[in-house]
Design an enzyme around this catalytic site. Structure first.
Site, PDB file in Angstrom:
ATOM      1  N   CYS A 261       5.130  -6.445   1.760  1.00 21.42           N
ATOM      2  CA  CYS A 261       5.633  -4.830   1.830  1.00 21.42           C
ATOM      3  C   CYS A 261       5.024  -4.033   2.983  1.00 21.42           C
ATOM      4  CB  CYS A 261       5.645  -4.156   0.621  1.00 21.42           C
ATOM      5  SG  CYS A 261       6.681  -2.641   0.335  1.00 21.42           S
ATOM      6  N   TYR A 262       3.953  -3.331   2.745  1.00 32.06           N
ATOM      7  CA  TYR A 262       3.315  -2.436   3.832  1.00 32.06           C
ATOM      8  C   TYR A 262       2.374  -3.559   4.589  1.00 32.06           C
ATOM      9  CZ  TYR A 262      -0.484   0.239   5.969  1.00 32.06           C
ATOM     10  OH  TYR A 262      -1.231   1.004   6.838  1.00 32.06           O
TER      11      TYR A 262
ATOM     12  N   ASP B  74     -18.528 -11.131 -22.747  1.00 35.69           N
ATOM     13  CA  ASP B  74     -18.882 -11.424 -21.286  1.00 35.69           C
ATOM     14  C   ASP B  74     -20.560 -11.735 -21.370  1.00 35.69           C
ATOM     15  OD1 ASP B  74     -16.532 -10.244 -20.789  1.00 35.69           O
ATOM     16  OD2 ASP B  74     -17.285  -8.234 -20.469  1.00 35.69           O
TER      17      ASP B  74
ATOM     18  N   LYS C 240     -10.766 -10.877 -17.331  1.00 32.11           N
ATOM     19  CA  LYS C 240     -11.363 -10.914 -18.851  1.00 32.11           C
ATOM     20  C   LYS C 240     -10.643 -12.344 -19.511  1.00 32.11           C
ATOM     21  CE  LYS C 240     -13.228  -8.821 -22.418  1.00 32.11           C
ATOM     22  NZ  LYS C 240     -14.408  -8.222 -22.179  1.00 32.11           N
TER      23      LYS C 240
ATOM     24  N   HIS D 157       8.127  -7.543  -3.538  1.00 31.86           N
ATOM     25  CA  HIS D 157       6.895  -7.746  -4.045  1.00 31.86           C
ATOM     26  C   HIS D 157       6.961  -9.082  -4.858  1.00 31.86           C
ATOM     27  CE1 HIS D 157       4.607  -4.283  -3.344  1.00 31.86           C
ATOM     28  NE2 HIS D 157       5.766  -3.521  -3.239  1.00 31.86           N
TER      29      HIS D 157
ATOM     30  N   GLY E 288       0.817  -1.421  -0.017  1.00 25.36           N
ATOM     31  CA  GLY E 288       0.031  -0.020   0.028  1.00 25.36           C
ATOM     32  C   GLY E 288       0.953   1.333   0.148  1.00 25.36           C
TER      33      GLY E 288
ATOM     34  N   GLU F 118       4.884 -10.689  -6.491  1.00 25.92           N
ATOM     35  CA  GLU F 118       3.965 -10.761  -7.455  1.00 25.92           C
ATOM     36  C   GLU F 118       4.298 -10.027  -9.029  1.00 25.92           C
ATOM     37  OE1 GLU F 118       3.742  -9.111  -4.816  1.00 25.92           O
ATOM     38  OE2 GLU F 118       2.685  -6.977  -5.201  1.00 25.92           O
TER      39      GLU F 118
END
Ligand code: XMP
Length: 516
Positions: free
Chosen positions: A84-85, A232, A372, A174, A57, A176
């Site tokens: 992290c945060y 969709d 998506k 991070h 964050g 990710e």
């Protein structure tokens, strides 16, 4: 619907990469959900997660009003990974200290791993191998009792930490992001070694659990779904049809603003391959009459939106006895992005919005948890043709907002012909699926040209082609000159009434993808 037996919960503290964490976890075939950081402890318990991740964050944990989760999450007995945060918050909440770093650490850093188990299982500490990506101005200065260090980096003495007896772990970097080369290994270790998850979440299992949930929810009631021609709504219809068959009726409103053949593939598929009931309403005259003389883009949008709702409502009433409305809402549309005062903001998006309130129908949104590209995979799994599944996004108001100025049959005709050429050439060159959107726009001006020995005074077509990940930001696509040239030549030669083609080189922001 709490239908996924095994899941990871991500508490979002406002990081830019929270969605990326979710992606990475689902890539490992484990289901996960993002919830705002202030989610009630009771709700968290109810969700029965196998593990919890606290995201990064932008704030400092020691700031007044810094976002905090209920500290009870550390006592639930489920594994927690702070990123992290999230790691700093864990440290602070459990009695350690976080301070502004004398040297901020942004970008590449190399880990020295001192504990090659748990998060770092199977990872060595040989340099180069353990590149991670840092982005923090604060750092952990003192660990809480019972926490010990698992890895250090040049500027972070506590780059990774763990509790000695509980499954609480934290990383200052991070995992990710792609630049953390060992990120996937770390997340896999968290999922499979610490949370004991199994990699069982696939589209096939998603279909099974969702079909069952829809059957339970709907019972013997009737459901309607608006087919827009887009991916969709098509996938939503196919999924719900698989669950309840004949109890679903789809309504497709032809507003005269569709591309040539835009919906033909889809309607053909539904007609030939499934026994889906589709009410195909021809409302071309109604829409084109309504749009006569309208130039203002907002009025166009409102008239088209209103007309759609009116016709849809009329058709639904004729059916009678309908209890549910199915919509193809996707995950990025529903994720509550975190506002730092603790409130939540939900991204507004343009859909066939407005329907639920007006029609007082209960909603079914089976794609709410998907991104998506996952919807596309699901579409393929359900047997939808590739052509329908990989089509580019197309706006609800259709070609109405790609004709600058008044929309008329003649101008629609010109735009459609140009648009077909753009599509054909993009597909032929292999660029159609490389870009986010590619389309023609008809401008409200004439320019002078010369054809044969004749002077012409005709329309201009703009070619709009963008790269984007989520349509929130976009850049113009760097198409090869030969391709742009071929598209331009063909449009000017083949479409009567056009003597000039221009290429749009604007990014979003400050421009938008559509011209209106
Ligand atoms: P803009 O023009 O806002 O478009 O940059 C962002 C993305 O949204 C699509 N778009 C719409 N989609 N109804 C929709 O369903 C709409 O009214 C609408 N307006 C824009 C656009 O094609 C792009 O992908």
């Amino acid at each position: 619907m709490n239908i996924h037996s095994e899941k990871i919960l991500i508490l979002d503290f406002g990081s830019q990469t929270t969605q990326l964490i979710a992606r990475r976890i689902r890539e490992q075939k484990v289901y996960c959900e993002i919830h705002p950081f202030h989610t009630d402890l009771a709700k968290i318990k109810e969700l029965k997660a196998s593990g919890l991740i606290l995201s990064g964050g932008p704030r400092s944990v020691y700031d007044e009003g810094a976002p905090k989760c209920d500290p009870g999450v550390f006592e639930l007995g489920i594994p927690v990974l702070g990123i992290c945060y999230g790691a700093q918050l864990m440290v602070q909440e459990m009695g350690g200290k976080v301070e502004k770093a004398s040297k901020r650490e942004f970008g590449k850093s190399v880990l020295d791993i001192t504990f090659t188990d748990g998060l770092f299982s199977g990872l060595g500490s040989t340099s180069g191998e353990c590149q991670v990506w840092m982005s923090h101005g604060d750092r952990i200065e003192q660990l809480p009792k019972e926490f010990i260090v698992s890895a250090t980096s040049e500027h972070s003495p506590y780059a990774a930490i763990r509790h000695q007896s509980k499954a609480l772990v934290g990383v200052q970097f991070h995992p990710e992001v792609a630049h953390t080369l060992i990120g996937t290994d770390i997340l896999r270790n968290f999922l499979f070694k610490i949370c004991n998850c199994s990699p069982t979440w696939t589209m096939g299992s998603f279909i099974d659990t969702t079909v069952e949930a829809i059957q339970q929810k709907v019972g013997s009631d009737q459901v309607i779904c608006a087919l827009s021609g887009g991916v969709d709504s098509a996938v939503t219809a196919a999924l719900i049809h698989r669950a309840i068959g004949d109890q679903l009726t789809c309504i497709y409103v032809n507003n005269g603003l569709m591309r040539t053949g835009e919906t033909a593939t889809l309607l053909k598929f539904f007609a030939e391959t499934t026994h889906l009931k589709v009410i195909d309403v021809d409302a071309v005259d109604y829409f084109l009459d309504e749009l006569q003389g309208v130039i203002d883009p907002e009025i166009k949008r409102k008239k088209i939106g209103y007309g759609f709702i009116k016709i849809f409502e009329e058709e639904a009433k004729k059916l009678g006895n309908v209890k549910y409305l199915a919509q193809g809402t996707l995950y990025p549309d529903v994720i509550e992005s975190v506002a730092l005062d603790g409130g939540t903001v939900i991204k507004s998006h343009h859909n066939v919005g407005g329907l639920p309130e007006i029609m007082k129908l209960d909603l079914i949104e089976p794609l709410r948890e998907l991104f998506k590209d996952e919807v596309r995979l699901l579409g393929l799994e359900l047997g939808l043709p590739e052509e329908a599944v990989f089509r580019q996004p197309f706006p609800g108001p259709g070609l109405g907002i790609r004709i600058m100025g008044e929309v008329s049959r003649e101008r629609l005709d010109i735009l459609r012909q140009a648009d077909v050429i753009v599509l054909e050439e993009m597909k032929r060159s292999g660029w159609y699926r490389k870009v986010w959107q590619s389309f023609a726009v008809l401008l409200p001006i004439q320019t002078v040209g010369v054809m044969g020995d004749e002077r012409t005074y005709e329309n201009v077509i703009a070619l709009r082609c963008v790269d984007s990940l989520d349509a929130m930001t976009a850049d113009w696509s760097k198409l090869p000159y030969e391709l742009i040239g071929r598209i331009s030549n063909r449009i000017i030669n083949e479409v009567h009434g056009v003597n000039r083609v221009v290429f749009d080189v604007s990014s979003k922001p400050p421009s938008t993808i559509e011209w209106e």
